[in-house]
Design a protein around this motif. Structure first.
Motif, PDB file in Angstrom:
ATOM      1  N   ASP A  55     -16.432   3.325 -37.596  1.00 40.08           N
ATOM      2  CA  ASP A  55     -17.481   3.510 -36.460  1.00 40.08           C
ATOM      3  C   ASP A  55     -18.189   2.162 -36.518  1.00 40.08           C
ATOM      4  O   ASP A  55     -18.681   1.549 -37.622  1.00 40.08           O
TER       5      ASP A  55
ATOM      6  N   THR B  55     -20.320  -0.867 -35.997  1.00 45.01           N
ATOM      7  CA  THR B  55     -21.896  -1.633 -36.406  1.00 45.01           C
ATOM      8  C   THR B  55     -21.987  -3.021 -35.827  1.00 45.01           C
ATOM      9  O   THR B  55     -21.092  -3.474 -35.180  1.00 45.01           O
TER      10      THR B  55
ATOM     11  N   GLN C 130     -24.368  -6.488 -34.692  1.00 40.49           N
ATOM     12  CA  GLN C 130     -25.347  -7.558 -35.273  1.00 40.49           C
ATOM     13  C   GLN C 130     -26.006  -8.240 -34.158  1.00 40.49           C
ATOM     14  O   GLN C 130     -25.057  -8.399 -33.035  1.00 40.49           O
TER      15      GLN C 130
END
Length: 327
Positions: free
Chosen positions: A69, A71, A73
């Motif tokens: 999954d 993520t 930044q």
């Protein structure tokens, strides 16, 4: 043998025609090596010219499992930098009589002085860019003089300085370039070139030119990396073929690429620049031009000026060796 009595010679004759060569000989360095190297741009449209720089993040481990999954930044923004446009000018005044009389070497003194002043302006610009440490200045109402930051006030990423020397660079808080601190003088040496070349390589830069004052060029040509100092004449010798003594180096091959050597008579004698020419530019808000000023008497007044700035597209592309002297 004596001159015969009664001879009329040139010392007696009146009204002799002049033998005046119709040309003016000038001995002066006209070239501006840095400006010729980097080129110019006329897209400047404000007294402060701005641009953006960027880089890539450092590499790291990057292995993800199946069905991962994602993520996210926050991406790093670009960095805004800029330099101020500097006005440079020359003036001259020629009497109408001077312009009207017949002259040797030129028909119009106004045209001759216009060309001469334009060349002098270009040399002044070269001096401001590489011949001095000049931090940028926005000027003010009290002192309305803007200054373009010189090359030495930009270079801060890839540097090799003498003891007590310190980098300058672009200050994000003020929007101005900062002058570096001169350090202790030391002999110009090959290891300094290798050091800055490696620093540039490690950040992804590829400088291709090493530019130095003429006083340092002789030292550069004596770097120990140069093995052969003589070149034989061609194998198929002509009658006038001669051997050649190689007393200078124009290209340096280091561990991280080739550098073409350029001697610049206007450059600071204690600094050497490793440059990527494509990452520098001279921007003009107003190009060099001549303007007639208000006539107040029996003379012509002229102003030759321009408004320009130095564009360091990304100073990390290049490097500086500072605080050196001829060995």
């Amino acid at each position: 043998m004596a001159q015969m009595a009664g001879t009329t010679d040139t010392y007696d004759v009146k009204g002799k025609a002049e033998d005046f060569r119709d040309v003016i000989y000038t001995v002066a360095k006209e070239e501006t090596p840095f400006q010729k190297l980097v080129g110019t741009n006329y897209d400047v449209s404000a007294t402060k010219h701005q641009w953006q720089t960027d880089t890539l993040r450092a590499p790291g481990d990057n292995a993800k499992p199946e069905g991962n999954d994602a993520t996210f930044q926050q991406v790093a923004p670009t960095v805004e930098v800029g330099n101020y446009c500097q006005i440079s000018d020359e003036t001259f005044m020629i009497s109408d009589t001077t312009e009207a009389v017949k002259k040797y070497g030129r028909k119009s003194e106004i045209k001759r002085q216009t060309v001469k002043k334009a060349k002098e302006l270009a040399r002044d610009m070269e001096h401001a860019m590489v011949g001095k440490v000049q931090p940028s200045s926005a000027g003010s109402n009290a002192t309305p003089v803007r200054q373009s930051g010189s090359i030495w006030t930009w270079l801060s990423t890839n540097t090799d300085r003498g003891a007590t020397g310190a980098d300058g660079g672009y200050d994000q808080a003020t929007g101005l370039t900062v002058a570096p601190t001169d350090g202790t003088l030391r002999d110009f040496a090959e290891d300094q070139v290798k050091n800055v070349q490696q620093q540039a390589f490690d950040v992804g830069a590829k400088p291709t030119v090493i530019m130095m004052h003429s006083s340092l060029k002789k030292t550069f040509s004596k770097f120990p990396g140069i093995a052969a100092i003589r070149a034989d004449a061609p194998a198929e010798r002509r009658k006038d073929a001669q051997a050649v003594i190689v007393g200078a180096a124009d290209v340096y091959q280091g561990d991280f690429g080739y550098l073409t050597a350029i001697a610049n008579p206007w450059q600071r004698a204690r600094d050497v620049a490793l440059l990527d020419p494509e990452m520098w530019e001279v921007g003009f808000l107003r190009g060099i031009s001549q303007k007639p000023l208000a006539k107040t008497g029996d003379a012509e007044k002229r102003l030759v000026n321009c408004e320009w700035t130095l564009v360091a597209k990304n100073e990390a592309s290049s490097g500086a060796i500072a605080d050196v002297q001829a060995a």
